[in-house]
Design a protein around this motif. Structure first.
Motif, short mmCIF file in Angstrom:
data_model
loop_
_atom_site.label_atom_id
_atom_site.label_comp_id
_atom_site.label_asym_id
_atom_site.label_seq_id
_atom_site.Cartn_x
_atom_site.Cartn_y
_atom_site.Cartn_z
N SER A 3 -5.39 5.60 7.68
CA SER A 3 -4.07 5.84 7.10
C SER A 3 -3.65 7.28 7.29
N ILE A 11 0.73 5.37 5.32
CA ILE A 11 1.00 4.46 6.43
C ILE A 11 -0.35 4.01 7.01
N PRO A 53 6.27 0.86 6.69
CA PRO A 53 6.29 1.04 5.24
C PRO A 53 6.63 -0.26 4.51
N SER A 58 0.59 -0.48 4.00
CA SER A 58 1.43 0.72 3.87
C SER A 58 2.26 0.70 2.59
#
Length: 254
Positions: A3, A11, A53, A58
């Motif tokens: 991430s 994310i 997103p 995410s």
């Protein structure tokens, strides 16, 4: 999975292989899982499969969602990974994000692949309404009835519906609403990035004529129409799509 924090939001992404970075952007209600059948390409390239997103692992965004907002997050995500040049591959909504990247962040792209997408992604009012009132019914309509070729494997259809059901209702609506509001028709002639356009012959959601329009308007583009495939061409006919992608990648200047 790894991430990266972009504008305070986590994310999630998966990175496999080495070489020229190929960044894959999924479509509405999808995740990095949408590109499961493209992983063999990691033999010669670095594949970066991200969750937009609000999708997969995410964090969701605050406020109104748009293709432009998703695009800015993707650009900052790529720069956060230290990627200076990439080929970007986008499906449907992801294709719209690719087009916006080509317009706003041209310097990041050495190539672009649009899969089942369009310069304007109008959504049927029945799908938009169902997304607000009956999420499960909307997925049955958009995925079960319209996203696959007639002879597609029922297992693949069920797998895709189950993945979409993991998406929150408000995110699903925001995705399709973003598509509905997207319109890059007047700016396609500005795109100078080498582009491969892929569409299935039986795509009901983003019909072949939409891809033909992209091919007509983007100067350095090539159109590949894949038989016996609907909107989910990358999982319906992965070998043919992967070969087209490989041929395109090899044609790019090094």
């Amino acid at each position: 999975m790894s991430s990266l924090i972009i504008r305070g939001k986590k994310i999630f992404y998966k990175s496999i292989g080495r070489g020229l970075p190929i960044v894959f952007i999924h479509g509405s209600m999808g995740s990095h899982v949408s590109w499961e059948f493209q992983k063999p390409l990691a033999d010669g390239y670095r594949l970066v499969l991200l969750d937009l997103p609000g999708h997969g692992g995410s964090d969701p965004l605050d406020g109104e969602i748009s293709v432009k907002l998703y695009t800015d997050y993707v650009a900052e995500f790529v720069q956060g990974l230290g990627i200076e040049k990439m080929v970007v591959v986008g499906h449907s909504l992801g294709g719209a994000i690719c087009i916006q990247l080509a317009l706003d962040y041209t310097e990041l792209l050495s190539g672009m692949v649009l899969v089942g997408s369009g310069a304007k992604l109008g959504v049927l009012p029945t799908i938009l309404e169902a997304l607000k009132t009956n999420f499960k019914e909307s997925i049955e309509l958009a995925i079960g009835s319209m996203a696959f070729a007639e002879k597609a494997s029922p297992t693949l259809v069920e797998m895709t519906k189950n993945e979409c059901l993991k998406c929150r209702q408000e995110v699903g609506f925001a995705d399709f609403n973003s598509c509905n509001n997207f319109d890059a028709r007047e700016r396609l002639s500005e795109i100078s990035v080498p582009t491969l356009i892929i569409v299935g012959t039986e795509d009901k959601l983003t019909p072949v004529k939409w891809s033909q329009y992209l091919n007509d308007k983007i100067s350095d583009s090539f159109l590949k129409i894949i038989e016996n495939a609907g909107h989910m061409v990358m999982i319906e006919q992965p070998e043919e799509l992967n070969q087209a992608l490989l041929d395109f990648l090899r044609s790019l200047p090094h």
